[in-house]
Design a protein around this motif. Sequence first.
Motif, mmCIF file in Angstrom:
data_model
loop_
_atom_site.group_PDB
_atom_site.id
_atom_site.type_symbol
_atom_site.label_atom_id
_atom_site.label_comp_id
_atom_site.label_asym_id
_atom_site.label_seq_id
_atom_site.Cartn_x
_atom_site.Cartn_y
_atom_site.Cartn_z
ATOM 1 N N LEU A 62 6.256 5.015 17.655
ATOM 2 C CA LEU A 62 5.028 4.757 16.881
ATOM 3 C C LEU A 62 5.259 3.607 15.920
ATOM 4 O O LEU A 62 6.178 3.659 15.109
ATOM 5 C CB LEU A 62 4.656 5.971 16.014
ATOM 6 N N GLU A 97 12.206 2.183 6.391
ATOM 7 C CA GLU A 97 13.215 1.393 7.112
ATOM 8 C C GLU A 97 14.519 1.501 6.336
ATOM 9 O O GLU A 97 14.727 0.812 5.343
ATOM 10 C CB GLU A 97 12.748 -0.051 7.279
ATOM 11 N N GLN A 116 10.394 10.386 11.588
ATOM 12 C CA GLN A 116 9.797 9.286 10.818
ATOM 13 C C GLN A 116 10.575 9.033 9.519
ATOM 14 O O GLN A 116 11.110 9.966 8.921
ATOM 15 C CB GLN A 116 8.335 9.597 10.486
ATOM 16 N N SER A 117 10.601 7.772 9.120
ATOM 17 C CA SER A 117 11.279 7.407 7.862
ATOM 18 C C SER A 117 10.808 6.039 7.404
ATOM 19 O O SER A 117 10.105 5.333 8.132
ATOM 20 C CB SER A 117 12.794 7.350 8.080
ATOM 21 N N ARG A 175 2.506 1.339 13.829
ATOM 22 C CA ARG A 175 1.129 0.880 13.615
ATOM 23 C C ARG A 175 1.127 -0.613 13.332
ATOM 24 O O ARG A 175 1.984 -1.097 12.603
ATOM 25 C CB ARG A 175 0.507 1.619 12.432
ATOM 26 N N TYR A 179 0.801 -1.222 0.000
ATOM 27 C CA TYR A 179 0.000 0.000 0.000
ATOM 28 C C TYR A 179 0.838 1.278 0.000
ATOM 29 O O TYR A 179 0.331 2.363 -0.232
ATOM 30 C CB TYR A 179 -0.919 0.024 1.243
ATOM 31 N N CYS A 180 2.131 1.163 0.261
ATOM 32 C CA CYS A 180 2.911 2.357 0.607
ATOM 33 C C CYS A 180 3.789 2.841 -0.544
ATOM 34 O O CYS A 180 4.532 2.062 -1.150
ATOM 35 C CB CYS A 180 3.778 2.044 1.831
ATOM 36 N N ARG A 206 5.656 -8.044 14.122
ATOM 37 C CA ARG A 206 5.238 -6.663 14.407
ATOM 38 C C ARG A 206 4.690 -6.580 15.837
ATOM 39 O O ARG A 206 4.979 -5.642 16.573
ATOM 40 C CB ARG A 206 4.186 -6.211 13.388
ATOM 41 N N SER A 252 9.471 6.856 14.688
ATOM 42 C CA SER A 252 8.532 6.115 13.850
ATOM 43 C C SER A 252 9.337 5.607 12.663
ATOM 44 O O SER A 252 9.255 6.121 11.554
ATOM 45 C CB SER A 252 7.397 7.047 13.418
ATOM 46 N N ILE A 253 10.199 4.614 12.948
ATOM 47 C CA ILE A 253 11.173 4.162 11.945
ATOM 48 C C ILE A 253 11.103 2.650 11.714
ATOM 49 O O ILE A 253 12.037 2.059 11.202
ATOM 50 C CB ILE A 253 12.598 4.628 12.331
HETATM 51 N N1 SAH Z 1 8.395 2.863 8.306
HETATM 52 C C1 SAH Z 1 7.640 3.306 9.443
HETATM 53 C C2 SAH Z 1 6.778 4.517 9.112
HETATM 54 C C3 SAH Z 1 5.751 4.167 8.109
HETATM 55 S S1 SAH Z 1 4.856 5.490 7.396
HETATM 56 C C4 SAH Z 1 6.842 2.157 9.997
HETATM 57 O O1 SAH Z 1 6.840 1.078 9.433
HETATM 58 O O2 SAH Z 1 6.229 2.313 11.052
HETATM 59 C C5 SAH Z 1 3.582 5.726 8.570
HETATM 60 C C6 SAH Z 1 2.230 5.094 8.280
HETATM 61 O O3 SAH Z 1 1.686 5.512 7.045
HETATM 62 C C7 SAH Z 1 2.189 3.601 8.169
HETATM 63 O O4 SAH Z 1 2.287 2.988 9.415
HETATM 64 C C8 SAH Z 1 0.837 3.354 7.497
HETATM 65 O O5 SAH Z 1 -0.184 3.141 8.463
HETATM 66 C C9 SAH Z 1 0.578 4.686 6.769
HETATM 67 N N2 SAH Z 1 0.400 4.473 5.317
HETATM 68 C C10 SAH Z 1 1.228 3.825 4.473
HETATM 69 N N3 SAH Z 1 0.707 3.776 3.239
HETATM 70 C C11 SAH Z 1 -0.494 4.412 3.293
HETATM 71 C C12 SAH Z 1 -1.529 4.680 2.344
HETATM 72 N N4 SAH Z 1 -1.420 4.308 1.072
HETATM 73 N N5 SAH Z 1 -2.627 5.359 2.770
HETATM 74 C C13 SAH Z 1 -2.725 5.770 4.048
HETATM 75 N N6 SAH Z 1 -1.795 5.541 4.981
HETATM 76 C C14 SAH Z 1 -0.686 4.873 4.611
#
Ligand code: SAH
Length: 345
Positions: free
Chosen positions: A157, A110, A107-108, A159, A69-70, A180, A136-137
């Motif tokens: 943080l 990985e 935040q970043s 998620r 999704y990212c 996780r 949040s890394i």
């Molecule tokens: N690498 C770090 C930070 C991730 S970015 C980590 O793994 O925790 C922070 C958050 O963005 C993620 O935890 C996810 O919940 C959210 N995210 C990622 N892709 C997204 C998308 N397409 N739409 C909405 N939120 C998204």
Amino acid sequence: MTKCIYSILNKAISTYNLDKSEILHLLKIDENTKIFEAADKLRKEHVGNKIHLRALIEFSNYCKQNCLYCGLRRGNAKITRYRLQPQEIINLAKKAAEYNYKTIVLQSGEDSYYTTNRMSKIIFEIKKFNVAVTLSIGEKTFEEYRAYREAGADRYLLRIETTDKVLYDKLNPGMSLKNRMRCLEYIKMLGYEVGSGIMVGLPGQTIESIAKDIIYLKSIPVDMAGIGPFIYHPDTPIEKIEGNYFELALKVMAILRLLMPDINIPATTAMETLNPNGRLIALQCGANVVMPNATETAYKKHYEIYPGKICIASSPKHCRFCIENKIRSINRNIAESEGHHKSNS
Ligand code: SAH
């Protein structure tokens, strides 16, 4: 037998506990306003009217993971990658502290460039500005989490994204839900304030699984819960979703406030991306935290987790000014303390 919404909300506001069927009922019904009002009431009673601002520094968009999704996923060749040098990160944090932020969130993706030593030094330097530091890394080893904590990091943080194992495995290739969850246990064990949360509206996600996510977040229990609607990114392999999950994300957030009345809950940026007033609405449905962007404008647009991110052309100074005005417009004010869980003022 379905209970009526009033009896469920009464139970929530007097016991802060609901079972899965009651949570499911709230997730399914249309009478969202009543849920939002109850969450707003509990927010006011337990954490007050003050809003905590956390300055978000997005210091690298390199990522070794490949979450479907990212936009930062390693398989996305279209993104322009950047990473800030430790001193640049420290300078941004210093500026944010000068704008009166009491918490810096780093935040970043990985990114292994930031070795344990490098990261620990960054944290140690930023702590000199008399701020709380949130990381949040992503997923790290116990030793890494311990090193950051010893360097002074206060909060973490991470998620959980979804507790549906089948969905998690599909969306996060090479990762596991088990690991996780283990990371969150380490974070808790090390005395960090624990932040977690989920995305709402992921393709294949069910209401049933969201109810389980809510129960999981309460079982940790989290000190902070961030809920964001999923936003489709065209440069990722995930399916496009129909519709807009703003309202459902808002409802999940409100239910978390009912079940954990004194935690910190951000009005998330993704909510504002889907609704021009998303953050102000969230602040009136249970949220008490906002995380304005304090990344330099040149980099902001490349930290594209999802498209349409708000304020990518605005400077950190402008973002601070803008959010203050918005907060005043709903008769709330900005907290002066660091805003740890259970010590809100
Ligand atoms: N690498 C770090 C930070 C991730 S970015 C980590 O793994 O925790 C922070 C958050 O963005 C993620 O935890 C996810 O919940 C959210 N995210 C990622 N892709 C997204 C998308 N397409 N739409 C909405 N939120 C998204």
